[in-house]
Design an enzyme around this catalytic site. Sequence first.
Site, PDB file in Angstrom:
ATOM      1  N   THR A  57      -1.889   3.785   3.946  1.00  0.00           N
ATOM      2  CA  THR A  57      -0.983   4.929   3.910  1.00  0.00           C
ATOM      3  C   THR A  57      -0.134   4.987   5.169  1.00  0.00           C
ATOM      4  O   THR A  57      -0.646   4.738   6.256  1.00  0.00           O
ATOM      5  CB  THR A  57      -1.831   6.213   3.870  1.00  0.00           C
ATOM      6  OG1 THR A  57      -2.603   6.172   2.698  1.00  0.00           O
ATOM      7  CG2 THR A  57      -0.988   7.458   3.921  1.00  0.00           C
ATOM      8  N   ARG A  85      -6.228   9.248 -10.362  1.00  0.00           N
ATOM      9  CA  ARG A  85      -6.915   9.573  -9.105  1.00  0.00           C
ATOM     10  C   ARG A  85      -5.902   9.985  -8.028  1.00  0.00           C
ATOM     11  O   ARG A  85      -4.893   9.341  -7.821  1.00  0.00           O
ATOM     12  CB  ARG A  85      -7.703   8.343  -8.631  1.00  0.00           C
ATOM     13  CG  ARG A  85      -8.417   8.520  -7.273  1.00  0.00           C
ATOM     14  CD  ARG A  85      -7.619   7.974  -6.121  1.00  0.00           C
ATOM     15  NE  ARG A  85      -8.385   7.959  -4.858  1.00  0.00           N
ATOM     16  CZ  ARG A  85      -7.831   7.734  -3.673  1.00  0.00           C
ATOM     17  NH1 ARG A  85      -6.546   7.501  -3.573  1.00  0.00           N
ATOM     18  NH2 ARG A  85      -8.558   7.740  -2.581  1.00  0.00           N
ATOM     19  N   THR A  97      -5.403   8.461   7.428  1.00  0.00           N
ATOM     20  CA  THR A  97      -5.373   7.297   6.556  1.00  0.00           C
ATOM     21  C   THR A  97      -6.814   6.864   6.314  1.00  0.00           C
ATOM     22  O   THR A  97      -7.726   7.273   7.018  1.00  0.00           O
ATOM     23  CB  THR A  97      -4.545   6.159   7.186  1.00  0.00           C
ATOM     24  OG1 THR A  97      -4.492   5.061   6.253  1.00  0.00           O
ATOM     25  CG2 THR A  97      -5.155   5.662   8.480  1.00  0.00           C
ATOM     26  N   GLY A  98      -6.988   6.048   5.283  1.00  0.00           N
ATOM     27  CA  GLY A  98      -8.331   5.577   4.972  1.00  0.00           C
ATOM     28  C   GLY A  98      -8.832   6.180   3.678  1.00  0.00           C
ATOM     29  O   GLY A  98      -8.030   6.570   2.820  1.00  0.00           O
ATOM     30  N   THR A 132       1.818   7.071   0.076  1.00  0.00           N
ATOM     31  CA  THR A 132       0.912   5.956  -0.209  1.00  0.00           C
ATOM     32  C   THR A 132       0.914   5.608  -1.696  1.00  0.00           C
ATOM     33  O   THR A 132       1.302   6.432  -2.537  1.00  0.00           O
ATOM     34  CB  THR A 132      -0.533   6.354   0.191  1.00  0.00           C
ATOM     35  OG1 THR A 132      -1.386   5.205   0.142  1.00  0.00           O
ATOM     36  CG2 THR A 132      -1.113   7.415  -0.730  1.00  0.00           C
ATOM     37  N   SER A 143       0.797  -1.231   0.000  1.00  0.00           N
ATOM     38  CA  SER A 143       0.000   0.000   0.000  1.00  0.00           C
ATOM     39  C   SER A 143       0.826   1.275   0.000  1.00  0.00           C
ATOM     40  O   SER A 143       0.266   2.367   0.065  1.00  0.00           O
ATOM     41  CB  SER A 143      -0.925  -0.005   1.230  1.00  0.00           C
ATOM     42  OG  SER A 143      -0.164  -0.220   2.394  1.00  0.00           O
TER      43      SER A 143
HETATM   44  N1  ASP Z   1      -5.700   7.645   2.160  1.00  0.00           N
HETATM   45  C1  ASP Z   1      -5.202   6.868   1.071  1.00  0.00           C
HETATM   46  C2  ASP Z   1      -5.885   7.266  -0.189  1.00  0.00           C
HETATM   47  O1  ASP Z   1      -7.064   7.582  -0.174  1.00  0.00           O
HETATM   48  C3  ASP Z   1      -5.326   5.409   1.217  1.00  0.00           C
HETATM   49  C4  ASP Z   1      -5.433   4.858   2.598  1.00  0.00           C
HETATM   50  O2  ASP Z   1      -4.865   5.371   3.548  1.00  0.00           O
HETATM   51  O3  ASP Z   1      -6.136   3.849   2.791  1.00  0.00           O
HETATM   52  O4  ASP Z   1      -5.268   7.229  -1.220  1.00  0.00           O
END
Ligand code: ASP
Length: 334
Positions: free
Chosen positions: A191, A219, A242-243, A209, A89
């Site tokens: 991330t 994107r 994160t997320g 990330t 990731s």
């Molecule tokens: N925040 C990151 C993104 O949207 C991915 C993640 O942290 O899950 O690209």
Amino acid sequence: MNNRRNFLKTAAMASAAVALSSFTGKPEEDESHDNLSDGKIRKPIVLSTWNFGLKANEAAWEVLKKGGRALDAVEAGVKIPEGDPTERSVGYGGRPDRDGRVTLDACIMDEMSNIGSVGCLEFIKHPISVARAVMEKTPHVMLVGDGALQFALAQGFPKENLLVPDSEKEWKEWLKTSEYKPIANIENHDTIGMIALDADGNLSGACTTSGMAFKMHGRLGDSPIIGAGLYVDNEIGAATATGHGEEVIRISGSHLVVELMRQGKSPQKACEEAVLRVVKLMKNRNKDLKDIQVGFIALNKKGDYGSYCVQSGFNYAVYDETGNKLINPEFYIK
Ligand code: ASP
């Protein structure tokens, strides 16, 4: 603690009402003492997202324990998962987009509000160092796509294939259905966002990330966006996210957390309120909260820290003079 317990109870019983009311009035005085350092400044200290934060913190601590700068610590720290081909990731080994291209996002911010960011950068193993070069060597704050690659190559970063066989296999498997549905808490890491307070009392942060697996080409998530995936104000504190980047961008998440700390909230309370904002906007749009994860970590000038997330599964690592530990924060969906 009491306050926080009440907060969580209320959130569970009447989440919608809480979500609406908590953004209307004046900020209440914050009596939460979670992680407070009893008047002493807890420094140096470094926090980072997910369980791979433990290893990353170790690299950051090497810098911090010698009195090094938080900026150098966070760069050194996040380079660990960036360079690890087994991490799916972040950086080298990251999952590709739906066209099979590994495109990386990163940003960095120091104690003087210098900022640098790269988005949709291909073929470079350490996007965080390119982001730092954008910050230090250009008149700009953000470079994306081909322009970011061109700049990185001109700076001497080597061009490398970042798509490892296991990620390619996953992508080919995904192509069979081509159904895009981000998975919350994928493999317990995502991330890496890292924030640190150094021995001189200065804050910096880094965030890097490969973004959502199988995203559309081009994107960008929150991670390269200063204010969304990361924010640092050396007078107040720092936060990173994160997320699901789309939800973090919608609320300017990390900036919001820092502004809530400016209003007197503890890092913990600030993270809780930012997550409630995500919850409210998901509900307003009739979206299913269970489909997403958003987690924030925050640190203030005193070395107090906190975290909160939408659902269980998120964790973060903290390294201070007592050692390096992994913490499971409280979460909204019980
Ligand atoms: N925040 C990151 C993104 O949207 C991915 C993640 O942290 O899950 O690209």
